[in-house]
Design a protein around this motif. Structure first.
Motif, short mmCIF file in Angstrom:
data_model
loop_
_atom_site.label_atom_id
_atom_site.label_comp_id
_atom_site.label_asym_id
_atom_site.label_seq_id
_atom_site.Cartn_x
_atom_site.Cartn_y
_atom_site.Cartn_z
N TYR A 247 50.04 29.97 140.38
CA TYR A 247 49.87 29.23 139.34
C TYR A 247 51.03 28.60 138.53
O TYR A 247 51.95 29.51 138.13
CB TYR A 247 48.67 29.94 138.31
CG TYR A 247 47.62 30.11 138.91
CD1 TYR A 247 46.68 29.22 138.96
CD2 TYR A 247 47.26 31.39 139.73
CE1 TYR A 247 45.30 29.43 139.78
CE2 TYR A 247 46.31 31.50 140.60
CZ TYR A 247 45.40 30.64 140.42
OH TYR A 247 44.09 30.89 141.20
N SER B 50 53.18 26.36 135.78
CA SER B 50 52.95 25.52 134.55
C SER B 50 54.13 24.50 134.40
O SER B 50 55.27 24.98 134.59
CB SER B 50 53.25 26.23 133.11
OG SER B 50 53.62 25.42 132.02
N ASN C 198 54.50 17.28 133.64
CA ASN C 198 54.12 16.01 134.32
C ASN C 198 54.96 15.00 134.07
O ASN C 198 55.19 14.69 132.88
CB ASN C 198 52.41 15.51 133.86
CG ASN C 198 52.06 14.73 134.63
OD1 ASN C 198 52.37 14.37 135.67
ND2 ASN C 198 50.89 14.37 134.35
N GLN D 247 51.11 20.81 132.23
CA GLN D 247 49.95 20.71 133.09
C GLN D 247 49.98 22.23 133.78
O GLN D 247 50.99 22.96 134.22
CB GLN D 247 50.39 20.02 134.54
CG GLN D 247 49.94 18.78 134.38
CD GLN D 247 49.78 17.79 135.40
OE1 GLN D 247 50.66 18.22 136.26
NE2 GLN D 247 49.25 16.62 135.58
N LEU D 248 48.90 22.68 133.87
CA LEU D 248 48.52 24.22 134.49
C LEU D 248 48.11 23.77 135.94
O LEU D 248 46.85 23.40 135.86
CB LEU D 248 47.90 25.00 133.69
CG LEU D 248 47.98 26.48 133.78
CD1 LEU D 248 49.14 27.02 133.21
CD2 LEU D 248 46.99 27.38 132.85
N ARG D 249 48.73 24.32 137.08
CA ARG D 249 48.29 23.84 138.34
C ARG D 249 48.16 25.07 139.41
O ARG D 249 48.96 25.91 139.14
CB ARG D 249 49.17 22.60 138.80
CG ARG D 249 49.34 21.49 138.16
CD ARG D 249 49.70 20.47 138.62
NE ARG D 249 48.79 19.81 139.61
CZ ARG D 249 49.13 18.47 139.83
NH1 ARG D 249 49.74 17.78 139.48
NH2 ARG D 249 48.05 17.98 140.82
N LYS D 250 47.34 24.71 140.33
CA LYS D 250 47.40 25.78 141.41
C LYS D 250 48.31 25.35 142.45
O LYS D 250 48.39 24.12 142.66
CB LYS D 250 46.17 25.95 141.89
CG LYS D 250 45.99 26.99 142.67
CD LYS D 250 44.40 27.38 142.78
CE LYS D 250 44.10 28.51 143.58
NZ LYS D 250 42.33 28.72 143.64
N ILE E 82 50.38 21.35 146.37
CA ILE E 82 49.57 21.58 145.11
C ILE E 82 48.12 21.27 145.17
O ILE E 82 47.57 20.16 145.73
CB ILE E 82 50.07 20.41 143.87
CG1 ILE E 82 51.50 20.65 143.62
CG2 ILE E 82 49.18 20.77 142.67
CD1 ILE E 82 52.22 20.03 142.73
N THR F 29 43.68 21.08 138.51
CA THR F 29 44.53 21.14 137.29
C THR F 29 43.73 21.72 136.45
O THR F 29 42.84 21.47 135.83
CB THR F 29 45.16 19.80 136.77
OG1 THR F 29 45.80 19.08 137.99
CG2 THR F 29 45.97 19.93 135.66
N LYS G 206 44.40 22.99 133.52
CA LYS G 206 44.60 22.61 131.92
C LYS G 206 45.76 21.65 131.72
O LYS G 206 46.88 21.95 132.47
CB LYS G 206 44.82 23.86 131.06
CG LYS G 206 45.03 23.85 129.76
CD LYS G 206 43.92 23.95 128.70
CE LYS G 206 44.33 23.69 127.36
NZ LYS G 206 43.11 23.04 126.75
N GLU G 207 45.49 20.85 130.87
CA GLU G 207 46.70 19.94 130.52
C GLU G 207 47.05 20.41 129.09
O GLU G 207 46.17 20.37 128.12
CB GLU G 207 46.32 18.41 130.41
CG GLU G 207 46.34 17.89 131.87
CD GLU G 207 46.42 16.64 132.18
OE1 GLU G 207 45.54 15.80 131.09
OE2 GLU G 207 47.09 15.96 133.21
#
Lengths: 630, 802
Positions: free
Chosen positions: B123, B125, B128, B141-144, B152, B156, B158-159
């Motif tokens: 995960y 952070s 963007n 952006q919090l992405r996996k 990716i 997403t 959370k922004e």
């Protein structure tokens, strides 16, 4: 001093001289940070520190280990910035060889019972990463020091080897018990044998180029230098005497004369902790070289207290050669509990006395256990000054600074970038005009001189004469009597005048001189010059000049004080006279000049008359020979 | 080339599995330190920007504890996988987004916890880059991210307004971020897949959170806020879906309908909390903050134990796999290794002291760095110390306490160390401290001279001078080379020369000298004196009197000459080693770099540059200037200057065109010096090197030492960028824009003028003199000389032709 003995101390500098490892015989190794002067790490009971060796239980802790030799090796030459692998390799009395990764603080590898009877020496060649060890069993082991694998093992000697060293290129191994033997490292063939050391060799080193071996044996008070490549049996080519046996030798030998700082530099530390430094241009020079000693000043401290331990120098390294007779040496000195590190510049013939700070052994700050002596107390005191700190200070010498014009223009230049540009533009045009003027002047000057030379040929340019006549019309302002100082220029301007003008000027000059409106120094050269250059004319116009010269002679007489110039003037007058003579007798002069002279010849008689007057003058002014001539 | 001075505390470090090594993010590299010795063992080089997180792959079994693998993420948008025992990079994954934080919860799960899925998910952070047009751009952006397949995932999570730091549970079940006064926690799905949906839990508070931590085994989360409170939620996320909570239910302290069983608050810290960590067994909670005290809370009882006097704000606390070892990162760039149950400090890994922020009013007076010729820099630190740092070794040599200070953030700053200067050989240091007046009473300036013994580099106080210039501040201090003499200048128009009444007659002393006294006083036209410098041989003293440069004979204290005016007050002066020139940098709105000829008392050439630092080489006629790029250039988005705000220009004094230039980052507050290179000759092939190395230290105290005349190494790195030729051209492009505001320079006219000037058919000298931009035009004097030279050269040629 006899109490201090550094024989049993093992020391090793790290390749970049960052750290010094000291082992003083209790099985502990202390790593000192040389830049901070603080202890960095301590290794005691190393075996316990490594996970993989956990099952090896050794008894007795660090006191059961006795290290016999220590060497700090770097994997890749002297690359300082590379963090990779620099190991401290140790040999023990029980025959083990172990390597410590100092920065990681771990045991890297260990070879147990490598040399039964004890490891005596570890050597390392800079070029290939192999370590050689030898010991009491007379064998030599080659160890890959990155992994700790035994690469090869061969018989070096039938007796116990006390010292061994590898040549820098790794091709030769020198072993020594009491006899020096040099073997090839690949096929173990004997190359050389040197005998001469009575006892076991304690320290030995190859020179950088591999041509020499320096060695010193136990109990010997000298360092012997052996040359490799001579005959089979040789004695030492050079012996460097010391007051005490050496425990450590370092050398820097560069015999290539082309490179700077070539020469032989040898450093040795004696048992008593004194550092000796020899240097010479060549081996013959080294034989007679007198060592420079680096020692600790012993006056302080140790005689009165601390009888057991004296401060000494226990490690040193030749860092670099500063000049042909001096070198930077990095030394560690003081007490083993708190060594000091210093880089010193040693130059030949200047013994260095280092001050040891014995009362601050353990306390880095000013808190010493015993009360320091009074003198020291005073000197550690901090001086404090209050705001009246400048009472006996030197005040500036008042000075008026002229602001010259250039400076002013620069002010403008600096005022504003816009102006800078404008000024630059201007200045660009200004120099142009100035330059053109200047060059014109130069050219015209040259023309004039050419004209003068060719004057008799009638190439006289009217134009150039015009300004000169103008000059003459108001003689004082225009020629600038005082301003033109160079004789050549003076001559040029005088020559450019018409004879009439010149005589006019002469008259004016004489008047000026008489009236003292100009200084004699300014006027006389002019008069002189006119008399030289317009002699013919002056000779021609008798009546006027008669009077004039007469008055001049009077003045000359009157101004007897200005003898120097007057003598010069007299000389000129004399010359004029001689010229008149010559003119009378027909020309020995060049044909080019003859024509105008011919034109004037009609006045020769007048000249004679003139000469008469000259003669009178000269008579007055103390020379009568002219009269005789006449 | 040597680089160093990196921050060790930019992100939290990580222990290796055997706790023998500590992995520290240091700029674009990861440095590995041995915990036994505190020395650096290795470094992982491969990232091109700041490394933002390092995750050691935990050992799943005791046998695999010697395995040394780690993941790192960086702002350059890559994630790397390393074997740090060798050390070498195994894998590099490009994410194309600057990663500010990364967690890999799956790694932390024990195999028993859940059978591992084939793919490894991180995960991240990230920032963007594709900016959205929304009024409030959410750039975080919090992405996996699927590390195995390296792409990716669709989710997403959370922004956020800016990229946040992700905190993960030691057991790998949860991770969370802070969002103002909310904690947002996600539950990691048991079975990971690209599209797995994560359960989100939000916990509220009235204050802004500053840090959070998860309990290793229980469902317990602790968070610190900016007021120093610690909140502990127990049993969060236990609630099942579709079962709304009620307020009256028995969950004390929990706000709203947050999903937690209880919430308790502890309050000890007076200011904001930076550190919260649970011990590995979960029995203790560690907390620390700005006040520099580590507090150990017994979790069940709330009893406290303290480790005080750390002396600097705490930033991170990391527990090691070895229960007896932990580390604290402090804001003064130190990492302390703690012996755990006793909280004893075993080792300290300390780097260069980080810059601090002096009160605004005193920023003007503060000058940054003092270098000596051997590559030692002295820096002022926040706690009134001076750190002596070896640039060549990248190590601290010593620290000098200029003035005592207890670390107490609540205290007002009463003392500012404004100046520090080292003599060229590094044996004498002077410091100036200003005691701030309290209610306009009691302000005091204090000048101190320190001497060091050559044996150990400890500086000892030699002389204290209170109010050296009456009520005025000391504007600059300079040491005379080869002699114990120093000059101080002041704003109230006088300068003082200080000499050391050397105690050579005294024997058996440790220090070469005892006290400094005032030797001479001088002033010039009642102008404020702003800078001073001694010439290389020490025979001439230059003192800047506002806009003029005055030259003095320091022995006789006699004014020798005055050099004209600069556009603004001079900030720095430097004699240029082997030449008759002096370079002055003036500040003010029209900042200027000017080179003056001392024999002719004229300006030689000048640039309109905002100069931050000047350094000249003693052994040649070159000097280097650190200049800030003008705003227009920074904003112009020219590719060469992206992210750079400064430039180092290397000049030869004879020509105004720079010999070389390098663009740099964080130039503001930077320093520049030439240091002697002989210590490096081991590394680089032995050759006669007559130039020194140029040392550049930037505003963040990162530094680089390089050979300015041999810069093939300087291509790829972060502090310094660009080889010289390319940059040189762009520099001109940059300055053209700077000079755009000037009146139009009539190029043609000048060309015409030039052609008029030349009587001879124009040849190369003239072309070179008159070509170039307006600001490089030589002054009048230079033109004359060159012109005459041209004439002289022309003649013989003509003769030969004829």
């Amino acid at each position: 001093m006899g109490s201090s003995n550094i024989r049993d101390i093992l020391t090793a500098f790290s390749p970049s001289l960052d750290f010094l490892a000291i082992s003083s015989g209790d099985g502990r190794i202390k790593i000192w940070d040389t830049s901070k002067g603080q202890i960095q790490t301590e290794f005691a009971d190393i075996t316990g520190g490594h996970d993989t060796n956990q099952y090896i239980k050794r008894e007795g802790g660090h006191l059961s280990v006795d290290y016999t030799c220590m060497k700090w090796l770097a994997a890749d030459g002297k690359k300082k910035r590379k963090l990779s692998s620099s190991f401290l390799v140790l040999g023990t009395g029980s025959g083990d060889v172990l390597a410590l990764d100092v920065s990681a603080g771990q045991l890297k590898w260990r070879i147990s019972d490598c040399h039964p009877g004890g490891v005596s020496v570890i050597s390392f060649s800079k070029r290939n990463s192999c370590t050689f060890t030898s010991g009491a069993d007379g064998m030599i082991c080659e160890i890959d020091f990155l992994t700790g694998n035994l690469v090869q093992k061969f018989q070096g000697s039938t007796k116990a080897i006390s010292s061994m060293v590898i040549s820098p290129d790794g091709s030769m191994v020198a072993t020594a018990a009491s006899q020096l033997k040099i073997l090839s490292s690949t096929d173990h063939r004997k190359i050389h044998k040197f005998s001469g050391h009575p006892g076991a060799v304690r320290c030995m080193i190859f020179s950088d180029d591999g041509k020499y071996i320096l060695s010193s044996a136990v109990g010997e008070r000298y360092v012997a230098i052996w040359k490799i490549g001579g005959g089979k049996k040789q004695s030492a080519i050079c012996v460097l005497a010391m007051e005490d046996p050496a425990v450590y030798i370092d050398c820097r030998i560069n015999e290539n004369k082309k490179t700077p700082n070539s020469g032989l530099y040898v450093l040795a530390i004696s048992e008593t902790g004194i550092c000796y430094f020899w240097c010479a241009k060549d081996i013959d020079g080294l034989r007679t070289a007198i060592p420079t000693k680096i020692s600790l000043s012993s006056e302080e401290g140790f005689s009165s207290r601390n009888h057991s331990v004296a401060p000494s120098i226990f490690a040193a390294k030749l860092q670099d050669i500063a000049s042909p007779s001096s070198a930077h040496i990095f030394i560690a000195f003081g007490f083993l509990v708190k060594p000091h590190f210093q880089k010193i510049l040693v130059s030949l013939g200047e013994n260095v006395k280092l001050k040891s700070s014995s009362d601050r052994v353990l306390f880095p700050m000013n808190q010493s256990l015993t009360q320091p002596k009074k003198g020291q107390d005073v000197e550690t005191k901090v001086t404090a000054l209050d705001r009246a700190n400048a009472e006996d200070a030197l005040l500036p010498i008042p000075k008026f600074v002229e602001s010259n014009e250039r400076f002013k223009t620069q002010k403008h230049l600096a005022l504003n970038p816009d102006e800078v540009i404008v000024d630059l533009v201007k200045s660009r045009s200004q120099p142009k005009t100035e330059e053109t003027q200047g060059s014109e002047k130069n050219i015209s000057c040259k023309q004039i001189s050419m004209e003068d030379q060719l004057r008799s040929l009638g190439i006289l340019g009217e134009d150039s004469l015009i300004d000169k006549s103008q000059l003459a019309s108001s003689p004082f302002t225009d020629i600038g009597i005082g301003s033109i100082s160079s004789h050549k220029k003076m001559k040029a301007s005088v020559l450019s005048m018409t004879p009439a003008k010149a005589s006019g000027l002469l008259e004016a000059l004489i008047a000026a001189w008489k009236s003292r409106s100009f200084s004699a120094e300014a006027v006389l050269p002019w008069i002189n010059c006119i008399l030289i250059n317009h002699s013919s004319h002056i000779i021609a116009h008798d009546e006027v000049n008669n009077r004039m010269l007469h008055s001049l002679s009077k003045t000359v007489k009157a101004r007897g004080t200005a003898l120097q110039l007057l003598l010069q003037l007299f000389g000129r007058l004399h010359l004029v006279l001689a010229q008149v003579d010559k003119a009378t007798h027909g020309g020995s002069q060049g044909p080019a000049e003859e024509d105008p002279m011919d034109g004037i010849r009609s006045d020769e008689d007048g000249d004679e008359v003139n000469d008469l007057y000259y003669g009178h003058e000269d008579e007055d002014s103390q020379i009568s020979s002219d009269n005789d001539e006449e | 080339m040597i680089r160093g001075g990196r921050s060790y505390v930019s992100t939290s470090p990580a222990f290796s599995n055997d706790a023998k090594r500590l992995l520290v993010c240091t700029g674009s590299t990861v440095s590995i330190f041995s915990t036994l010795t505190g020395l650096q063992v290795a470094s992982l080089d491969g990232h091109t920007a700041l490394v933002t997180s390092v995750i050691v792959v935990p050992a799943s079994s005791p046998g695999s504890r010697i395995l040394c693998y780690c993941w790192t993420s960086s702002l350059d948008g890559t994630i790397c996988y390393w074997d740090f025992s060798v050390p070498e990079m195994i894998k590099k994954i490009d994410v194309h987004l600057p990663i500010f934080s990364m967690v890999i919860p799956t790694l932390l799960k024990t195999p028993a916890d859940s059978e591992r899925s084939s793919d490894l998910y991180a995960y991240i952070s990230a920032q963007n880059i594709n900016k959205s047009e929304r009024p409030k751009p959410l750039i975080g952006q919090l992405r996996k991210f699927n590390l195995t397949k390296s792409f990716i995932g669709g989710i997403t999570l959370k922004e956020t307004q800016r990229p946040e730091i992700i905190t993960v549970c030691p057991s790998g079940r949860f991770f969370g971020i802070l969002s103002k006064n909310k904690l947002i926690i996600w539950k990691v799905p048991d079975k990971e897949s690209d599209q797995a949906i994560l359960k989100k839990i939000v916990l509220h508070h009235t204050k802004k959170f500053s840090v959070l931590a998860f309990h290793p085994s229980q469902r317990l989360v602790a968070a610190g806020d900016v007021t120093g409170r610690i909140l502990i939620w127990r049993g969060f996320g236990n609630r099942t879906f579709g079962k709304p909570m009620k307020y009256d239910e028995d969950n004390p302290g929990v706000r709203g309908d947050d999903d937690a069983e209880s919430c308790s608050t502890w309050h000890w810290h007076p200011t904001d909390i930076n550190v919260i960590a649970f011990s590995s067994d979960g029995a203790y909670l560690y907390s620390g903050g700005t006040e520099g005290v580590l507090v150990v809370w017994q979790l069940d009882t709330g009893k406290k134990k303290f480790l005080p006097r750390i002396g600097s704000p705490l930033l991170y606390f990391v527990d090691s796999p070895d229960p007896t070892l932990a580390s604290i990162s402090c804001a003064d760039n130190r990492i302390l290794l703690l012996k755990m149950p006793y909280l004893g400090i075993m080792k300290s890994i300390s780097g260069i002291k980080l810059p601090f922020y002096a009160p605004e009013a005193f920023k003007v007076m503060c000058a940054g760095y003092a270098f000596d010729r051997a590559g030692v820099v002295a820096l002022r630190t926040e706690d009134f110390h001076v750190q002596i740092y070896s640039l060549l070794d990248d190590r601290e040599i010593s620290e000098v306490v200029v003035c005592e200070r207890n670390h107490q953030p609540a205290d007002e700053i009463t003392v500012v160390v404004t100046l520090v200067t080292l003599s060229q050989d590094g044996s004498v240091m002077s410091t100036v401290e200003v005691r701030l007046p309290e209610e306009d009473i009691g302000g005091l300036t204090c000048l101190k001279f320190w001497t060091s013994t050559s044996q150990n580099n400890q500086f000892e106080l030699s002389t204290v001078i209170y109010e050296p210039h009456r009520d005025s501040h000391v504007s600059s201090v300079a040491f005379r080379p080869n002699r114990p003499m120093a000059v101080t200048t002041s704003e109230i128009c006088d300068f003082k020369l200080w000499v050391c009444n050397d105690g050579t007659h005294r024997k058996n002393e440790l220090k070469p000298s005892s006290g400094w006294v005032c030797y001479a006083v001088g002033s010039y036209k009642r102008r404020p004196l702003t800078a001073a410098a001694f010439s290389g041989d020490g025979s001439v003293l230059a003192v800047a009197a506002d806009t003029a440069i005055t030259l003095w004979d320091p022995d006789r204290n006699e004014l020798v000459g005055v050099l004209g005016n600069t556009l603004g007050p001079i900030k720095a002066l430097s004699f240029i080693g082997q030449s008759e020139y002096i370079v002055a940098a003036s500040g003010g709105p029209k900042s200027q770099l000017s080179v003056w000829n001392m024999s002719q008392f004229t300006i030689s050439w000048s640039y309109m540059l905002q100069v931050e630092a000047v350094a000249s080489d003693q052994n040649s006629s070159t000097f280097a200037v650190l200049a800030l790029l003008p705003k227009s250039v920074i904003q112009s988005k020219e590719t060469t200057f992206v992210g750079r705000d400064g430039i180092i220009l290397l000049f030869d004094v004879k020509q105004p065109q720079p010999v070389a230039s390098w663009s740099v980052t964080k130039a503001e507050g930077g320093g520049l010096a030439f240091v002697e290179a002989n210590q490096l000759e081991d590394d680089i092939s032995p050759g006669t090197r007559k130039h020194g190395l140029l040392a550049f230290i930037n505003g963040q105290h990162e530094y680089v030492l390089f050979d300015p005349f041999n810069d093939q190494e300087l291509v790829e790195h972060s502090v310094l960028v660009r080889k010289s030729p390319a940059a040189e051209e762009t520099v001109y492009a940059g300055y053209a824009s700077l000079y755009g505001e000037l009146p139009e320079f009539d190029w043609k006219k000048n060309q015409k003028a030039a052609s008029e000037v030349v009587i001879m058919p124009s040849e190369r000298p003239w072309e070179t003199i008159f070509s170039g931009s307006s600001h490089t035009l030589p002054p009048l004097t230079k033109l004359c000389g060159a012109f005459l030279e041209a004439l002289l050269q022309k003649r013989p040629a003509a003769v030969e032709k004829s």
